[in-house]
Design an enzyme around this catalytic site. Structure first.
Site, PDB file in Angstrom:
ATOM      1  CG  ASP A 357      -2.287   0.673   0.909  1.00 58.94           C
ATOM      2  OD1 ASP A 357      -2.300   1.914   1.046  1.00 58.94           O
ATOM      3  OD2 ASP A 357      -3.291   0.022   0.554  1.00 58.94           O
ATOM      4  CG  ASP A 358       0.252   6.095   0.802  1.00 63.94           C
ATOM      5  OD1 ASP A 358       1.281   6.373   0.159  1.00 63.94           O
ATOM      6  OD2 ASP A 358      -0.537   6.949   1.244  1.00 63.94           O
ATOM      7  NE  ARG A 434      -4.400  10.499   3.496  1.00 66.35           N
ATOM      8  CZ  ARG A 434      -3.928   9.315   3.162  1.00 66.35           C
ATOM      9  NH1 ARG A 434      -3.918   8.939   1.913  1.00 66.35           N
ATOM     10  NH2 ARG A 434      -3.478   8.500   4.074  1.00 66.35           N
ATOM     11  CG  ASP A 469      -6.638   5.497  -2.390  1.00 65.80           C
ATOM     12  OD1 ASP A 469      -7.794   5.953  -2.445  1.00 65.80           O
ATOM     13  OD2 ASP A 469      -6.096   5.130  -1.334  1.00 65.80           O
ATOM     14  CG  ASN A 471      -6.907   8.824  -0.475  1.00 63.12           C
ATOM     15  OD1 ASN A 471      -7.930   8.214  -0.182  1.00 63.12           O
ATOM     16  ND2 ASN A 471      -5.736   8.225  -0.581  1.00 63.12           N
ATOM     17  CB  CYS A 517      -9.358   2.597  -3.270  1.00 62.59           C
ATOM     18  SG  CYS A 517      -9.195   3.227  -1.595  1.00 62.59           S
ATOM     19  CG  ASP A 539     -10.382   4.076   4.243  1.00 59.59           C
ATOM     20  OD1 ASP A 539     -10.043   3.212   3.426  1.00 59.59           O
ATOM     21  OD2 ASP A 539      -9.997   5.262   4.170  1.00 59.59           O
TER      22      ASP A 539
HETATM   23  C1  GLA Z   1      -6.881   5.658   1.581  1.00 56.74           C
HETATM   24  C2  GLA Z   1      -7.350   4.232   1.362  1.00 56.74           C
HETATM   25  C3  GLA Z   1      -6.677   3.311   2.348  1.00 56.74           C
HETATM   26  C4  GLA Z   1      -5.174   3.431   2.205  1.00 56.74           C
HETATM   27  C5  GLA Z   1      -4.746   4.873   2.357  1.00 56.74           C
HETATM   28  C6  GLA Z   1      -3.283   5.055   2.033  1.00 56.74           C
HETATM   29  O1  GLA Z   1      -7.341   6.180   2.778  1.00 56.74           O
HETATM   30  O2  GLA Z   1      -8.730   4.154   1.460  1.00 56.74           O
HETATM   31  O3  GLA Z   1      -7.081   1.988   2.146  1.00 56.74           O
HETATM   32  O4  GLA Z   1      -4.798   2.932   0.947  1.00 56.74           O
HETATM   33  O5  GLA Z   1      -5.479   5.726   1.504  1.00 56.74           O
HETATM   34  O6  GLA Z   1      -2.890   6.355   2.142  1.00 56.74           O
END
Ligand code: GLA
Length: 777
Positions: A357-358, A434, A469, A471, A517, A539
């Site tokens: 992930d991130d 964010r 993603d 965000n 996402c 989330d």
């Molecule tokens: C969002 C996604 C999470 C994760 C974070 C990473 O909030 O919904 O699942 O991947 O970003 O920064």
């Protein structure tokens, strides 16, 4: 089936269970006649038209000759403002002379084959009815596609400007449907971050309910979807109609009841902040709208959408892998060693894919920097994406990666190089979401750069899965790439820019499984599903909250699109403890994943998870592609009960999830509907309980007395496999449907054995129901 009755000038669109009927009336307008359960062709079409014999006081007649014909009281398939219809129009267009009145009349129709829209998400189709309408120098084409099996009518429209000069679209929705109001209740899916798509019912009264998104994404505030249901409609009973939009950006939906109790529905691209100039011969096409009708309640309506989405929207119909994602396990704080420790354990437990992930790129150690810099962080991944991917593959796990390509941080190399690529106006410092800015996807340089960069990344290693993603929501909307007159196109062009990138990448990498996402489920819609077959639902992974979220989501979206993870104890979102078995039981209805530090599991949790994964693999086809039925909901009762059935209707899984443990509860039964006739064996999934659940009662069971939170009890609890009740019964399908399945009674504080269901707060069970080949009586 599409049929045109020449004498009546009437179109009949029939599916297996529904009919949609409209006619070309004497004024050449398309007049709606009927949408509902399947009917024979009408011999008396005139008897169904809503008609006034005389002009109604204080209303506008269409013409001197037709005083009783008032557009405000006519059921229309397309509507405009200006000739006496005061309801929300489908189209509102400024003509070259500044006027806005239009009056579209039927010209011709034909059937077209395999209609395809370039660079837009859409349903696959074989035959489409195209109806051409005209007003002045504008042609409108209404499209209707009929899906007999799935009981779906698909609608959208396209228009072309034949004026020599520009015209401006102030509103261009996707469809219009007028009918008589039958005391409908409106059901919407409303929410916010970590509480997406909660079912919300509103009784309709005179006036308009308008809900929309101005956030740039379809958003979790309201899903681009709604249901209208007649009074008394329940999950398995009553009449209801559903409307969904295949689009991922700003949308609006209007549900209006006029003074004469006529109901108007429309949905489409949001007209707020939308001004779309079309030059000579330019075309504009609206996103497709999906309509369905059920006379068997809400479950059938949802199943129509599920079948349609699985059969005609989603391209990847394969069974989906069980993955582990490191986000809640590590957040930004990881190195290769830590990741590999999680992956190693994942393999041991039966997991199939590891998603990084991130935090793997640029200098990203928190969410203040590096979005845009899609090259690996040397400190965290010394041998890059390929290095970690190879190591993961060596463990015999597939590898996936997280990206958030639509964004840039001010603290990034990309922003330093191309500050003009971020969305901002000339007057203000941009507001952040964010800590990040949006990239201007209306700019071809940006979309080309993203295609190239992501192409490079996705081909740099054996990547089998991508989590895409997004965000933040829109703000400071302006593009220095667009002319002044085109600024009102921004939100739609952004979405088209995104679709173009996705079209390119998903076609170039057909073997990569994409999951979309947007801070969880902020962009869960059919538009994204066309490119990416599954969506990170929320989330929030707390099992109680997830029961509500997944249930709302299931109103329209099939299990194959709903991605769920089992996460650690306690929930990082609501700090609630729910049993590990319940976290799995709820997550297993859809696409299963894990999102916790597997390298730190206790022995008992390791054992439990291994069993869960074995069970999921055994029933994966059913849990991802079976027919989903909502039997009961914690919204109305103390229990959520879901069922998933195979095509043959001879095997099913049933989830029984409890909200609060009740003292001295009465006996519970579950109605199990619609199974093929025969004899069935019903067993429960073998579950294990952590003995700490029983608190100090444990001392009454064990031969020795232990301190409740002491080290010794913890040690025992971390290893001891306490098997929950074993359920095994035989019922016929008729008994399951009519007498209902009788469950074990729940623990009442007086003792327990293997026929007592110990069900704490948020406790749950899964029952497996299978037809027996042999007769047992
Ligand atoms: C969002 C996604 C999470 C994760 C974070 C990473 O909030 O919904 O699942 O991947 O970003 O920064």
């Amino acid at each position: 089936m599409i049929h045109y009755n020449e004498t009546q000038k009437t179109f009949y669109l029939n599916t297996n269970n529904t009919s949609y009927v409209f006619t070309v009336n004497e004024h050449s307008h398309l007049e709606h006649i009927y949408y509902g359960s399947k009917v024979e062709e009408f011999q008396n079409i005139e008897d169904f038209k809503i008609k006034y014999e005389f002009e109604l006081g204080s209303s506008t007649s269409y013409s001197k000759e037709a005083k009783g014909y008032m557009l405000n009281n006519t059921l229309l398939e397309l509507s405009t403002y200006g000739k006496g219809d005061y309801r929300e129009p489908t189209l509102h267009i400024e003509l070259p002379d500044g006027s806005r009145t239009l009056d579209f009349k039927y010209v011709s129709h034909k059937i077209i084959k395999d209609k395809h829209i370039k660079n837009m998400p859409q349903a696959t189709k074989s035959q489409t009815l195209e109806i051409k309408l005209n007003s002045l120098e504008i042609d409108v084409f209404l499209y209707y596609t009929v899906y007999e099996e799935e009981n779906i009518i698909l609608r959208n429209l396209e228009l072309i400007n034949n004026f020599k000069e520009d015209i401006t679209l102030d509103k261009a929705l996707s469809f219009n449907l007028d009918m008589l109001n039958k005391e409908y209740t409106l059901t919407k899916l409303d929410g916010a971050w970590i509480k997406e798509r909660h079912i919300n019912d509103t009784y309709l009264t005179k006036g308009t309910i308008r809900f929309d998104s101005k956030k740039g994404v379809s958003s979790s505030d309201h899903n681009p979807f709604f249901i209208l249901k007649e009074p008394q409609t329940l999950e398995d009973y009553g009449n209801c109609m559903g409307v969904g939009l295949i689009y991922s950006g700003n949308f609006e939906a209007n549900i209006e009841i006029n003074p004469q109790n006529l109901l108007r529905l429309n949905i489409g691209i949001n007209s707020f902040d939308f001004r779309y100039t079309l030059s000579h011969q330019e075309r504009f096409i609206t996103p497709e709208t999906v309509l369905t009708y059920s006379n068997k309640g809400l479950n059938k309506l949802s199943q129509n959408f599920h079948d349609f989405i699985n059969n005609h929207i989603i391209k990847n119909k394969k069974e989906r892998p069980i993955l582990v994602n490191n986000w809640e396990a590590t957040y930004f704080d990881f190195n290769q060693k830590k990741l590999l420790a999680i992956a190693k354990k994942a393999k041991k437990l039966g997991i199939e894919l590891f998603c990084l992930d991130d935090g793997w790129f640029g200098r990203r150690n928190d969410d203040f920097s590096s979005l845009g810099d899609w090259y690996y962080n040397k400190k965290k991944l010394p041998r890059g994406v390929k290095g970690i991917c190879d190591k993961i593959n060596k463990l015999d796990l597939d590898f996936g990666i997280w990206v958030e390509p639509e964004m840039v941080n001010e603290d990034s190399d990309l922003y330093k190089e191309h500050p003009d690529w971020a969305i901002k106006t000339n007057h203000f410092t941009s507001s952040l979401g964010r800590n990040q800015l949006l990239l201007d996807l209306t700019n071809k340089d940006v979309t080309s750069y993203l295609k190239e960069t992501l192409h490079k990344l996705f081909s740099s290693a054996n990547i089998k899965y991508v989590k895409w993603d997004m965000n933040r929501n829109f703000s400071d909307i302006y593009s220095n790439n667009l002319q002044i007159k085109d600024q009102g196109k921004f939100a739609h062009l952004y979405v088209l820019g995104l679709y173009e990138i996705l079209e390119y990448l998903t076609n170039t990498f057909p073997d990569i499984l994409f999951e979309s996402c947007s801070s969880g489920g902020n962009r869960f819609d059919m538009g994204m599903l066309y490119y990416m077959p599954q969506t990170w639902t929320s989330d929030n992974t707390d099992s109680y909250e997830r029961a509500l979220i997944q249930e709302g989501t299931s109103m329209i979206y099939p299990l194959s699109t709903i991605s769920n993870h089992v996460s650690g104890d306690r929930s990082h979102q609501v700090l609630r403890h729910t049993p590990l078995e319940s976290r799995f039981n709820v997550a297993s209805f859809g696409i299963l994943g894990y999102e916790l530090d597997l390298s730190k599991l206790t022995k008992i949790d390791e054992f439990i998870i291994k069993n869960q994964i074995e069970f999921y693999k055994k029933h994966r086809a059913l849990l991802q592609y079976g027919t989903f039925t909502r039997i009961s909901s914690v919204r109305n009762k103390n229990h959520t009960i879901w069922m998933v059935t195979n095509k043959e209707r001879d095997e099913a899984l049933v989830l029984y999830f409890q909200d609060k443990a009740l003292p001295n509860p009465s006996f519970e039964t579950i109605r199990i509907p619609n199974l093929k006739e025969g004899n069935y064996k019903i067993t429960s999934r073998t579950q294990y309980m952590n003995i700490r659940t029983t608190g100090s009662l444990v001392n009454h069971v064990l031969p020795i007395k232990l301190k409740v939170n002491g080290t010794l009890l913890n040690m025992i609890a971390n290893r001891f496999k306490y098997k929950e009740d074993t359920f095994s019964k035989n019922y016929t399908s008729k008994q399951l449907q009519n007498c209902d399945l009788l469950l074990h009674h729940t623990f009442t504080g007086t003792g327990t054995n293997d026929k007592v269901m110990i069900l704490p707060d948020y406790g749950s069970r899964i029952f497996h129901i299978k037809r027996e080949q042999t007769q047992w009586n």
